[in-house]
Design an enzyme around this catalytic site. Structure first.
Site, PDB file in Angstrom:
ATOM      1  N   SER A 273       0.825  -1.197   0.000  1.00  0.00           N
ATOM      2  CA  SER A 273       0.000   0.000   0.000  1.00  0.00           C
ATOM      3  C   SER A 273       0.869   1.260   0.000  1.00  0.00           C
ATOM      4  O   SER A 273       1.576   1.516  -0.974  1.00  0.00           O
ATOM      5  CB  SER A 273      -0.977  -0.046   1.173  1.00  0.00           C
ATOM      6  OG  SER A 273      -2.084   0.766   0.914  1.00  0.00           O
ATOM      7  N   ASP A 296      -0.228  -4.288  -3.792  1.00  0.00           N
ATOM      8  CA  ASP A 296      -1.426  -3.441  -3.776  1.00  0.00           C
ATOM      9  C   ASP A 296      -1.058  -1.989  -3.498  1.00  0.00           C
ATOM     10  O   ASP A 296      -1.605  -1.341  -2.596  1.00  0.00           O
ATOM     11  CB  ASP A 296      -2.420  -3.960  -2.733  1.00  0.00           C
ATOM     12  CG  ASP A 296      -3.844  -4.038  -3.276  1.00  0.00           C
ATOM     13  OD1 ASP A 296      -4.016  -3.960  -4.503  1.00  0.00           O
ATOM     14  OD2 ASP A 296      -4.780  -4.198  -2.472  1.00  0.00           O
ATOM     15  N   HIS A 351      -7.770  -5.538   0.020  1.00  0.00           N
ATOM     16  CA  HIS A 351      -6.517  -4.861   0.372  1.00  0.00           C
ATOM     17  C   HIS A 351      -5.842  -5.497   1.581  1.00  0.00           C
ATOM     18  O   HIS A 351      -4.617  -5.572   1.660  1.00  0.00           O
ATOM     19  CB  HIS A 351      -6.821  -3.387   0.646  1.00  0.00           C
ATOM     20  CG  HIS A 351      -5.638  -2.483   0.616  1.00  0.00           C
ATOM     21  ND1 HIS A 351      -4.722  -2.463  -0.423  1.00  0.00           N
ATOM     22  CD2 HIS A 351      -5.215  -1.529   1.496  1.00  0.00           C
ATOM     23  CE1 HIS A 351      -3.802  -1.549  -0.187  1.00  0.00           C
ATOM     24  NE2 HIS A 351      -4.066  -0.975   0.974  1.00  0.00           N
TER      25      HIS A 351
END
EC number: 3.1.1.47
Length: 441
Positions: A273, A296, A351
């Protein structure tokens, strides 16, 4: 990196309402936090709603895994990391997953909730462990490839142990950095040497940003994060060279055993992330990292100048339900005909499938909090880890058998999508709104 705020509040307040359905306004929360019967009721309720495994998985490789914490320079300018490594001792205690109550308070701050929420989280997860041997000696006799790992927004060094442990079980040393840019839910340092000697911690909590600050501050943070990754690498290589470095933490781990333990030509950076953006920023600044894997990735913090400055191989592993056109378009800016770029998407994943919280709850609550997707959490992390190992073998020149998973790099599996599931052909899509927070990590 933690679940959406309203889902968490709904779930945990629902748990409390079932345990104490009447006269909620008259409850003394402090007194009830100390009641073992109250705690047991909450834990039983959570377990009853779980219906599934709630343990962080062991590594799938042949090595036993050890774990310790290292703090180099006690100030907030130093490096703080959790180290996973091949271990020679399998008889030590497992490692506490979240080691201090302040981390739970930091998570409650990130959620925007009352401090009581932090205490509830601590009651639910404070005794949870990870399957790594705490302070176990390093397995001698080999030089190991090194991975520096960068956590997501609102996370900290301990919340990706499923990835760190699996890599270490396959023969890597993994340095999971705890960032001091105030993107972590919480972190700590020592104001001076005397404070370090008595363990008097000074805590830094997540910085809350105004909408107009997002673009500037997030870019500042990703730059600091990249420097912290490079700084962590430099310090570990110094120790590998035999330079005496004092651990500011009073732990029974002899750092001298790390001397001559690193294969200095086989170094990579991985992150999730906000950590995925950190991977890209780090690669653009530090050629010692031979390749990178962005899990991600949240691309908003990066400046446009970065995309053309990444000569190293780069692998994007995405979830199906987090990504969106503006983010994918920015990932594709990293592509160039003369550079190695790969992208896959894990079907049915969310996620949080990359972080440990996906293993902390069972199916029902996991889906309510969006910690779990349609795919089994163990299958999802296994695909991500195996694809990562295959990519690392290819680009670090490892002499292992990880090439058996080369097909995963191409998305050749029933649970993978080659490239992305996101349609980016509509050029009228606004690449980013003014706040940059349409998809937070």
């Amino acid at each position: 990196m933690v679940p959406p705020k309203l889902h968490v509040l709904f779930c945990l307040c629902g748990c409390l309402a079932v345990v104490y359905p009447f006269d909620w306004q008259y409850i003394n929360p402090v007194a009830h936090m100390k009641s073992s019967a109250w705690v047991n009721k909450i834990q039983v309720l959570m377990a009853a709603a779980s219906f599934g495994q709630t343990k962080i998985p062991r590594g799938n490789g042949p090595y036993s895994v050890g774990c310790t914490d290292l703090m180099f320079d006690h100030t907030n300018k130093g490096t703080f990391l959790r180290l996973y490594y091949p271990s020679q001792d399998n008889d030590r205690l497992d490692t506490l997953w979240i080691p201090n109550k302040e981390y739970f308070w930091g998570l409650s701050k990130f959620l925007g909730t009352h401090w009581l929420m932090g205490n509830i989280l601590r009651l639910l997860f404070g005794s949870m462990t990870t399957p790594a041997n705490w302070n176990s000696p390093l397995r001698p006799g080999e030089k190991y490839p090194l991975v520096v790992f960068s956590h997501g927004l609102g996370a900290f060094r301990t919340l990706y142990s499923a990835i760190g442990i699996d890599l270490a079980s396959h023969g890597f040393i993994v340095a999971a950095v705890e960032h001091r840019d105030r993107s972590a839910s919480a972190t700590y340092y020592f104001k001076d040497q005397s404070a370090a000697e008595i363990g008097d911690k000074s805590w830094l909590y997540l910085r809350t940003l105004k909408q107009e600050e997002e673009t500037h501050i997030r870019n500042e943070q990703v730059r600091q994060r990249a420097k912290e990754c490079s700084q962590a690498l430099s310090l570990i290589l110094d120790i590998d060279h035999g330079k005496p470095v004092k651990n500011a933490l009073d732990l029974k781990f002899d750092m001298e055993q790390l001397k001559d333990s690193i294969d200095r030509e086989k170094i990579a950076v991985i992150g999730h992330s906000f950590g995925g953006a950190t991977v890209i920023q780090t690669l653009s600044e530090d050629q010692r990292f031979r390749c990178g894997i962005a899990l991600d990735a949240w691309m908003f913090p990066l400046g446009d100048e970065v995309y053309s400055r990444i000569p190293q191989p780069l692998f994007f592993i995405n979830s199906e339900y987090f990504q969106y056109p503006a983010n994918i378009i920015k990932m594709k800016k990293c592509y160039s005909p003369d550079k190695e770029r790969k992208m896959i998407t894990i079907r049915g994943s969310v996620h949080q499938n990359f972080a440990d919280f996906t293993f902390a709850t069972g199916k029902i609550i996991g889906h309510m909090l969006k910690l779990k997707g349609d795919i089994d959490s163990n299958v999802a992390i296994d695909l991500s880890n195996k694809a990562s190992l295959a990519f690392l073998q290819k680009h670090l020149g490892l002499h292992k058998d990880f090439d058996q998973w080369d097909c995963l790099i191409e998305g050749d599996d029933e649970n993978l999508i080659p490239g992305t599931n996101i349609n980016t052909t509509n050029q009228h899509i606004m690449l980013q709104n003014s706040s940059g927070i349409e998809k937070y990590n």
